[in-house]
Write a protein that holds these residues in place. Structure first.
Motif, short mmCIF file in Angstrom:
data_model
loop_
_atom_site.label_atom_id
_atom_site.label_comp_id
_atom_site.label_asym_id
_atom_site.label_seq_id
_atom_site.Cartn_x
_atom_site.Cartn_y
_atom_site.Cartn_z
N SER A 92 0.83 -1.21 0.00
CA SER A 92 0.00 0.00 0.00
C SER A 92 0.86 1.27 0.00
CB SER A 92 -0.92 -0.01 1.22
OG SER A 92 -0.14 -0.03 2.39
N LYS A 93 2.00 1.19 -0.69
CA LYS A 93 2.88 2.35 -0.75
C LYS A 93 3.37 2.55 -2.16
CE LYS A 93 4.51 1.65 3.94
NZ LYS A 93 5.65 1.40 4.80
N LYS A 94 3.78 3.78 -2.46
CA LYS A 94 4.29 4.10 -3.78
C LYS A 94 5.39 5.15 -3.63
CE LYS A 94 2.71 4.89 -8.43
NZ LYS A 94 1.61 5.06 -9.32
N ARG A 95 6.36 5.12 -4.53
CA ARG A 95 7.46 6.07 -4.50
C ARG A 95 7.02 7.37 -5.18
NH1 ARG A 95 12.31 4.56 -3.24
NH2 ARG A 95 11.85 2.40 -3.77
N GLY A 96 7.20 8.48 -4.50
CA GLY A 96 6.84 9.78 -5.06
C GLY A 96 7.91 10.31 -6.00
N LYS A 97 7.66 11.48 -6.58
CA LYS A 97 8.62 12.09 -7.50
C LYS A 97 9.94 12.43 -6.81
CE LYS A 97 5.17 13.96 -10.61
NZ LYS A 97 4.57 15.15 -11.20
N ASP A 98 9.88 12.65 -5.50
CA ASP A 98 11.10 12.97 -4.75
C ASP A 98 11.89 11.72 -4.37
OD1 ASP A 98 9.41 11.88 -2.88
OD2 ASP A 98 9.54 13.56 -1.47
N GLY A 99 11.35 10.53 -4.72
CA GLY A 99 12.05 9.28 -4.44
C GLY A 99 11.69 8.65 -3.12
N ARG A 100 10.89 9.32 -2.30
CA ARG A 100 10.50 8.78 -0.99
C ARG A 100 9.27 7.91 -1.10
NH1 ARG A 100 11.60 13.54 3.38
NH2 ARG A 100 13.82 13.65 3.00
N ILE A 101 9.21 6.90 -0.24
CA ILE A 101 8.07 5.98 -0.21
C ILE A 101 6.95 6.61 0.60
CG2 ILE A 101 7.30 3.71 0.58
CD1 ILE A 101 9.19 3.59 -1.77
N ARG A 102 5.73 6.59 0.05
CA ARG A 102 4.56 7.17 0.73
C ARG A 102 3.40 6.19 0.68
NH1 ARG A 102 6.63 11.98 1.20
NH2 ARG A 102 7.31 13.35 -0.43
N SER A 103 2.56 6.25 1.70
CA SER A 103 1.32 5.44 1.71
C SER A 103 0.38 5.96 0.64
CB SER A 103 0.66 5.50 3.07
OG SER A 103 1.48 4.92 4.04
#
Length: 104
Positions: A92-103
């Motif tokens: 239930s997470k995805k990597r954002g444009k900044d490279g960080r993993i987010r829910s």
């Protein structure tokens, strides 16, 4: 300030790190940075259940690569006769444009 590495320098650094870890494992020494409790049979997941342990033995190993993806990590292993691809996806997470993993 840290220096930004070129892709070939990054790959070289990863290979050096992997070689160092392999040498430590072969010597039987337990590195200080390694967590004491890394045995999967003793670890439980969020629901309190023990995860199933799957162990892979790769014969004729040549090289490996680890890359981040939008949904987790991809590990590729090259042998004499095949290429093994392991996709490690977060549920239930995805990597954002900044490279960080987010829910999600």
């Amino acid at each position: 300030m840290s220096k930004k590495l070129r892709p070939d320098e990054t790959q070289e650094a990863v290979e050096e790190w992997a070689d160092m870890i392999a040498q430590m494992q072969d010597s039987g020494k337990n590195p200080k940075w390694r967590k004491k409790r890394t045995n999967l049979e003793q670890i439980t997941n969020k629901t309190g259940q023990r995860p199933q342990v799957t162990e892979l033995t790769v014969d004729s190993y040549q090289q490996h690569w680890v890359e981040s993806t939008d949904t987790g990590w991809q590990i590729r292993i090259a042998t004499d006769t095949q290429k093994i691809v392991i996709n490690c996806n977060y549920s239930s997470k995805k990597r954002g444009k900044d490279g960080r993993i987010r829910s999600i």
